[in-house]
Design an enzyme around this catalytic site. Structure first.
Site, PDB file in Angstrom:
ATOM      1  N   GLY A  22      67.441 -45.252 110.099  1.00 56.07           N
ATOM      2  CA  GLY A  22      67.293 -43.809 109.982  1.00 56.07           C
ATOM      3  C   GLY A  22      68.431 -43.028 110.613  1.00 56.07           C
ATOM      4  CG  HIS A  64      63.728 -41.759 108.424  1.00 51.49           C
ATOM      5  ND1 HIS A  64      64.189 -41.025 109.488  1.00 51.49           N
ATOM      6  CD2 HIS A  64      63.360 -42.963 108.927  1.00 51.49           C
ATOM      7  CE1 HIS A  64      64.104 -41.732 110.588  1.00 51.49           C
ATOM      8  NE2 HIS A  64      63.610 -42.916 110.281  1.00 51.49           N
ATOM      9  CG  ASP A  65      65.590 -37.625 108.448  1.00 50.85           C
ATOM     10  OD1 ASP A  65      65.419 -36.540 107.875  1.00 50.85           O
ATOM     11  OD2 ASP A  65      64.672 -38.258 109.010  1.00 50.85           O
TER      12      ASP A  65
END
Length: 261
Positions: free
Chosen positions: A136, A118-119
């Site tokens: 992440g 994520h991200d």
């Protein structure tokens, strides 16, 4: 061509000449650009934004839910550029409330079982080998090569044109242009001279980078003092400034300097 054995949600937006092979699944909140190929059994989840002429191979999972306990089902995306080759069983998570999106640029090769969390932000023209795991909020620059089975800690940044040797566990930032070797801890192993030459860097540019790296990573100075010394002794150039600016702005600290085996 869309196989009768694939599932494509009626709300999904597919461009021209998109091929969807049997048993692929495409959710509703999805945009896929012209000329893409979605392989057998690939899963394109809500929030996927895929550019043109990408290849998504068997069992890849794009815009899957973040593996983050703080994720509260907020509306986020995974945005993938053009001409990417995403191989078997790659997973690319959606973003979270932290940044809202995960981003992969253009012309990348993500080999089998790569995980982009994520991200994350991955630049363009990167080669990420089998079973690499990005935690992440990792940032990977352009023209980066990452060897197989590398694990990268959350929030790390890898600079442009860097090369990470296979099996490395990376917990600090990697400046541009350099090679990092598999050691405990990960260490500077030299200049990515072959990669720079292939990408059109001149002998003068490579010499400037090499002279800067010799001071930064092979002297007894700490990194801040070494940056000052590079500014005093190495003629100003874009490459020199990119190196020292990266080091001075690092939040996680820089990988360890060279040390003989």
């Amino acid at each position: 061509m869309i196989s009768n054995l694939a599932y494509v949600h009626p709300d999904a937006k597919l461009g021209k000449d998109v091929v969807v092979e049997p048993f692929a699944y495409i959710a509703g909140d999805v945009v896929i650009g012209d000329g893409c190929w979605i392989g057998p059994g690939a899963v394109i989840h809500d929030g996927a934004r895929i550019g043109k002429c990408c290849k998504i191979h068997t069992a890849a999972s794009i815009a899957c839910l973040p593996q983050d306990l703080k994720f509260a089902d907020e509306k986020t995306t995974a945005e993938i550029g053009d001409y990417n080759d995403i191989r078997e069983c790659v997973t690319i998570s959606r973003g979270t409330a932290s940044k809202g999106k995960t981003v992969v640029g253009d012309h990348n090769l993500l080999m089998a079982y790569v995980h982009v969390a994520h991200d994350d932000v991955v630049g363009s023209h990167c080669v990420i080998a089998n079973r690499v795991s990005l935690a992440g909020e990792v940032t990977v620059g352009d023209w980066v090569v990452i060897g197989g089975h590398v694990a990268i800690h959350q929030w790390c940044t890898i600079g442009d044109h860097a090369m990470i040797q296979g099996l490395t566990g990376l917990s600090q930032d990697v400046p541009p242009y350099i090679i990092v070797r598999n050691a405990d801890p990960a260490r500077y192993a030299g200049l990515n001279k072959v990669g720079l030459s292939r990408r059109g860097f001149t002998e003068e540019q490579i010499k400037s980078i090499a002279d800067s790296c010799r001071i930064l990573f092979q002297s007894d100075m700490n990194y801040m003092n070494a940056c000052d010394e590079v500014e005093r002794t190495i003629p100003q150039s874009k490459e020199r400034d990119m190196l020292i600016d990266f080091i001075r702005s690092s939040k996680r600290g820089i990988i360890k300097p060279f040390h003989g085996r």
